[in-house]
Design a protein around this motif. Structure first.
Motif, PDB file in Angstrom:
ATOM      1  N   THR A 243      49.158 -28.693  55.700  1.00  0.00           N
ATOM      2  CA  THR A 243      47.785 -28.570  55.216  1.00  0.00           C
ATOM      3  C   THR A 243      46.773 -28.552  56.359  1.00  0.00           C
ATOM      4  O   THR A 243      45.761 -27.862  56.268  1.00  0.00           O
ATOM      5  N   VAL A 244      47.030 -29.304  57.436  1.00  0.00           N
ATOM      6  CA  VAL A 244      46.087 -29.292  58.569  1.00  0.00           C
ATOM      7  C   VAL A 244      46.102 -27.929  59.258  1.00  0.00           C
ATOM      8  O   VAL A 244      45.045 -27.370  59.584  1.00  0.00           O
ATOM      9  N   MET A 245      47.286 -27.360  59.473  1.00  0.00           N
ATOM     10  CA  MET A 245      47.330 -26.014  60.051  1.00  0.00           C
ATOM     11  C   MET A 245      46.743 -24.987  59.093  1.00  0.00           C
ATOM     12  O   MET A 245      46.075 -24.031  59.516  1.00  0.00           O
ATOM     13  N   GLY A 246      46.980 -25.164  57.798  1.00  0.00           N
ATOM     14  CA  GLY A 246      46.380 -24.270  56.814  1.00  0.00           C
ATOM     15  C   GLY A 246      44.868 -24.385  56.809  1.00  0.00           C
ATOM     16  O   GLY A 246      44.156 -23.371  56.673  1.00  0.00           O
ATOM     17  N   TYR A 247      44.356 -25.611  56.970  1.00  0.00           N
ATOM     18  CA  TYR A 247      42.906 -25.839  57.057  1.00  0.00           C
ATOM     19  C   TYR A 247      42.320 -25.105  58.255  1.00  0.00           C
ATOM     20  O   TYR A 247      41.272 -24.446  58.151  1.00  0.00           O
ATOM     21  N   ALA A 252      39.554 -20.332  60.565  1.00  0.00           N
ATOM     22  CA  ALA A 252      39.543 -19.188  61.481  1.00  0.00           C
ATOM     23  C   ALA A 252      39.353 -17.879  60.724  1.00  0.00           C
ATOM     24  O   ALA A 252      38.637 -16.973  61.175  1.00  0.00           O
ATOM     25  N   LEU A 253      39.981 -17.761  59.541  1.00  0.00           N
ATOM     26  CA  LEU A 253      39.836 -16.553  58.731  1.00  0.00           C
ATOM     27  C   LEU A 253      38.392 -16.382  58.271  1.00  0.00           C
ATOM     28  O   LEU A 253      37.825 -15.272  58.351  1.00  0.00           O
ATOM     29  N   LEU A 254      37.772 -17.459  57.796  1.00  0.00           N
ATOM     30  CA  LEU A 254      36.376 -17.386  57.354  1.00  0.00           C
ATOM     31  C   LEU A 254      35.449 -17.054  58.514  1.00  0.00           C
ATOM     32  O   LEU A 254      34.471 -16.310  58.349  1.00  0.00           O
ATOM     33  N   ALA A 255      35.755 -17.604  59.697  1.00  0.00           N
ATOM     34  CA  ALA A 255      34.925 -17.305  60.865  1.00  0.00           C
ATOM     35  C   ALA A 255      35.028 -15.839  61.264  1.00  0.00           C
ATOM     36  O   ALA A 255      34.021 -15.200  61.612  1.00  0.00           O
ATOM     37  N   ARG A 256      36.232 -15.264  61.188  1.00  0.00           N
ATOM     38  CA  ARG A 256      36.398 -13.842  61.515  1.00  0.00           C
ATOM     39  C   ARG A 256      35.666 -12.961  60.510  1.00  0.00           C
ATOM     40  O   ARG A 256      35.032 -11.969  60.883  1.00  0.00           O
ATOM     41  N   ARG A 257      35.736 -13.321  59.237  1.00  0.00           N
ATOM     42  CA  ARG A 257      35.028 -12.537  58.230  1.00  0.00           C
ATOM     43  C   ARG A 257      33.524 -12.609  58.431  1.00  0.00           C
ATOM     44  O   ARG A 257      32.811 -11.599  58.295  1.00  0.00           O
ATOM     45  N   ALA A 258      33.027 -13.804  58.760  1.00  0.00           N
ATOM     46  CA  ALA A 258      31.593 -13.942  59.004  1.00  0.00           C
ATOM     47  C   ALA A 258      31.164 -13.131  60.222  1.00  0.00           C
ATOM     48  O   ALA A 258      30.087 -12.515  60.230  1.00  0.00           O
TER      49      ALA A 258
END
Length: 267
Positions: A243-247, A252-258
């Motif tokens: 879960t920590v790596m998934g978090y 990181a995914l949300l940051a790339r999309r932003a």
């Protein structure tokens, strides 16, 4: 009077447990570093606070939380609770399947989440991580991510006890997921994720989760407390890494999309 005796006995045991740590630190400070111990009075006072706090904490666990876990496990597996009929003990329970124990899984998840949120070791680690990362890793975000992993692990462990699934198979599958995640997760989060599994197995989580596992294995027909009652801690230590790596991967995914959205707006 028995409580006072228990407090004194636990206090002595706590002193014996903590004293070697203090002795090693002082010896290295004086003999290896050849420096005086800084703030000696404050350190002695802090040592006294630690010992007294651990004493009260451990006695409280033994008197309240540990019996509570066993009582709750016994009540949740009661024939009337799981729908086996009034007093229909062995025969009624033997006809049940894993879907009849949904409240057990819910309680296991709640216990895993709440005890992890209150875990002193995790609180200390999350605050230190927030400090050294400059606030990029939020303390509450890390605590919730670890608590979700523990909740899932303990709930899966309860399901394992009910169904009789082999523990080694679940461990192998879980660590297979960890290995795959390690390849794709941000590098800076991997050591923290691996350590997060260790800080969950501390003074609050272990007694309650162990009591829950033993209580379930004792009250569910066909289960052995020795073979089936343990193993919840292993799963509770495994899934926080996931879960920590998934978090971190989600962040990181949300940051790339932003960033992509901002780039499109700028262009």
């Amino acid at each position: 009077m028995p409580v006072l005796i228990q407090l004194v006995d636990t206090l002595w045991t706590t002193i014996l447990d903590v004293a070697p740590i203090l002795l090693i630190l002082v010896l290295f400070q004086v003999l290896v570093l050849r420096q005086k111990v800084p703030h000696l009075r404050r350190m002695i006072l802090g040592f006294i606070y630690v010992v007294l706090g651990l004493d009260l904490f451990l006695v409280g666990l033994e008197m309240a939380l540990f019996p509570l876990g066993e009582i709750m496990a016994r009540q949740l597996t009661d024939p009337a609770m799981v729908g086996a009929g009034d007093g229909g003990a062995a025969a009624g329970l033997a006809g049940l399947d894993w879907r009849d124990y949904l409240w057990v899984y819910a309680f296991a998840a709640a216990v895993g989440f709440s005890t992890t949120i209150a875990e002193p070791a995790l609180i200390a680690v999350s605050l230190k991580v927030n400090e050294v990362s400059g606030g990029s890793v939020r303390a509450w975000g890390l605590r919730v991510a670890v608590a979700v992993g523990v909740a899932f692990g303990v709930s899966l462990g309860a399901l394992r006890i009910v169904t009789g699934w082999p523990l080694p198979l679940l461990i192998v599958i879980g660590y297979g997921i960890v290995i795959v995640q390690t390849v794709f997760a941000p590098r800076q989060i991997i050591p923290l994720a691996y350590d997060s599994g260790g800080v969950t197995t501390s003074t609050v989580t272990v007694p309650l989760v162990t009591a829950l596992g033993l209580g379930l294995a004792t009250n569910i027909p066909g289960r052995s407390p020795l073979i089936d009652g343990f193993g919840l801690i292993a799963l509770a230590s495994l899934f926080p890494m996931i879960t920590v790596m998934g978090y971190a991967q989600l962040g990181a995914l949300l940051a790339r999309r932003a960033a992509r959205r901002q780039a499109r707006e700028d262009s």
